[in-house]
Scaffold this motif. Structure first.
Motif, mmCIF file in Angstrom:
data_model
loop_
_atom_site.group_PDB
_atom_site.id
_atom_site.type_symbol
_atom_site.label_atom_id
_atom_site.label_comp_id
_atom_site.label_asym_id
_atom_site.label_seq_id
_atom_site.Cartn_x
_atom_site.Cartn_y
_atom_site.Cartn_z
ATOM 1 N N SER A 65 0.769 -1.187 0.101
ATOM 2 C CA SER A 65 -0.061 0.016 0.024
ATOM 3 C C SER A 65 0.832 1.240 0.081
ATOM 4 O O SER A 65 0.627 2.352 -0.636
ATOM 5 C CB SER A 65 -1.027 0.087 1.225
ATOM 6 O OG SER A 65 -0.482 -0.223 2.159
ATOM 7 N N GLY A 66 1.965 1.110 0.600
ATOM 8 C CA GLY A 66 3.097 2.234 0.690
ATOM 9 C C GLY A 66 3.531 2.597 -0.954
ATOM 10 O O GLY A 66 3.698 3.709 -1.163
ATOM 11 N N GLY A 67 3.973 1.123 -1.393
ATOM 12 C CA GLY A 67 4.418 1.372 -2.578
ATOM 13 C C GLY A 67 3.231 1.958 -3.744
ATOM 14 O O GLY A 67 3.852 2.753 -4.528
ATOM 15 N N ARG A 68 2.205 1.604 -3.696
ATOM 16 C CA ARG A 68 0.711 2.257 -4.344
ATOM 17 C C ARG A 68 0.653 3.875 -4.257
ATOM 18 O O ARG A 68 0.696 4.538 -5.100
ATOM 19 C CB ARG A 68 -0.360 1.459 -4.053
ATOM 20 C CG ARG A 68 -0.636 0.547 -5.116
ATOM 21 C CD ARG A 68 -2.308 0.050 -4.887
ATOM 22 N NE ARG A 68 -2.545 -0.063 -3.884
ATOM 23 C CZ ARG A 68 -2.338 -1.477 -3.211
ATOM 24 N NH1 ARG A 68 -1.698 -2.543 -3.708
ATOM 25 N NH2 ARG A 68 -2.956 -1.731 -2.048
ATOM 26 N N LEU A 69 0.950 4.238 -2.873
ATOM 27 C CA LEU A 69 1.020 5.644 -2.508
ATOM 28 C C LEU A 69 2.089 6.314 -3.370
ATOM 29 O O LEU A 69 1.893 7.329 -3.975
ATOM 30 C CB LEU A 69 0.877 5.806 -1.163
ATOM 31 C CG LEU A 69 1.189 7.382 -0.640
ATOM 32 C CD1 LEU A 69 -0.125 8.104 -1.352
ATOM 33 C CD2 LEU A 69 1.217 7.358 0.728
ATOM 34 N N ALA A 120 -5.490 6.991 1.994
ATOM 35 C CA ALA A 120 -6.782 6.164 2.889
ATOM 36 C C ALA A 120 -6.270 4.921 3.310
ATOM 37 O O ALA A 120 -6.301 4.245 4.304
ATOM 38 C CB ALA A 120 -7.879 6.235 2.339
ATOM 39 N N GLU A 121 -5.620 4.092 2.316
ATOM 40 C CA GLU A 121 -5.246 2.819 2.493
ATOM 41 C C GLU A 121 -4.027 2.576 3.582
ATOM 42 O O GLU A 121 -3.961 1.978 4.620
ATOM 43 C CB GLU A 121 -4.692 2.177 1.335
ATOM 44 C CG GLU A 121 -5.776 1.565 0.412
ATOM 45 C CD GLU A 121 -5.265 1.074 -0.664
ATOM 46 O OE1 GLU A 121 -4.088 0.707 -0.921
ATOM 47 O OE2 GLU A 121 -6.235 0.830 -1.736
ATOM 48 N N THR A 154 -4.920 0.309 11.853
ATOM 49 C CA THR A 154 -5.000 -1.227 12.395
ATOM 50 C C THR A 154 -3.696 -1.757 12.996
ATOM 51 O O THR A 154 -3.837 -2.342 14.070
ATOM 52 C CB THR A 154 -5.115 -2.067 11.087
ATOM 53 O OG1 THR A 154 -6.196 -1.582 10.442
ATOM 54 C CG2 THR A 154 -5.472 -3.677 11.531
ATOM 55 N N LYS A 155 -2.325 -1.301 12.417
ATOM 56 C CA LYS A 155 -1.218 -1.938 13.111
ATOM 57 C C LYS A 155 -1.133 -1.300 14.695
ATOM 58 O O LYS A 155 -0.651 -2.056 15.685
ATOM 59 C CB LYS A 155 0.150 -1.484 12.296
ATOM 60 C CG LYS A 155 0.331 -2.192 11.044
ATOM 61 C CD LYS A 155 1.332 -2.027 10.126
ATOM 62 C CE LYS A 155 1.543 -2.748 9.095
ATOM 63 N NZ LYS A 155 2.666 -2.248 8.276
#
Length: 126
Positions: A26-30, A96-97, A104-105
């Motif tokens: 998700s960090g890579g997508r960002l 948002a992801e 959650t973490k």
């Protein structure tokens, strides 16, 4: 399965069971979405600045490069907001992801620190 860590009560626990991020990368997508959006915005500034500079040359007025770049920035800001809605929406979704993953973490960490189960709501012990 990866074993070897000791739980609170001394028994071995599965390390892979502690992982809470179900959306890998998700960090890579960002980073990708933000890079694309930033590249588009910068390209728009360059195009507008080149147009201002070229239009000045065509009319016979010498427009300093710095002035052309400033005009490019000022004009590209509102145009980019309208023209690049989809890439901006992708950046917002990716943010948002990442935010949800961090939330959650953090909740799982707080639950473990309280001695509860990961995934439990804060304040509840199982």
């Amino acid at each position: 399965m990866e074993k070897g860590s000791r739980g609170v009560d001394g028994d071995e626990t599965d390390i892979s069971a502690r992982r809470t991020d179900t959306r890998p990368g998700s960090g890579g997508r960002l980073a990708l979405a933000l890079g694309i959006y930033t590249g588009l915005r910068l390209a728009l500034v360059v195009i507008v600045a080149a147009a201002v500079f070229g239009l000045g040359k065509a009319v016979g007025v010498t427009v300093p490069l710095l002035v052309a770049i400033l005009f490019g920035l000022v004009i590209a800001l509102p145009v980019g907001m309208v023209a690049f809605k989809k890439p901006r929406a992708r950046v917002n979704e990716a943010i948002a992801e990442v935010d949800e993953s961090r939330r959650t973490k953090r909740a799982d960490l707080e639950a473990r620190l309280r001695g509860g189960e990961p995934g439990a709501r804060p304040g509840s012990k199982r």
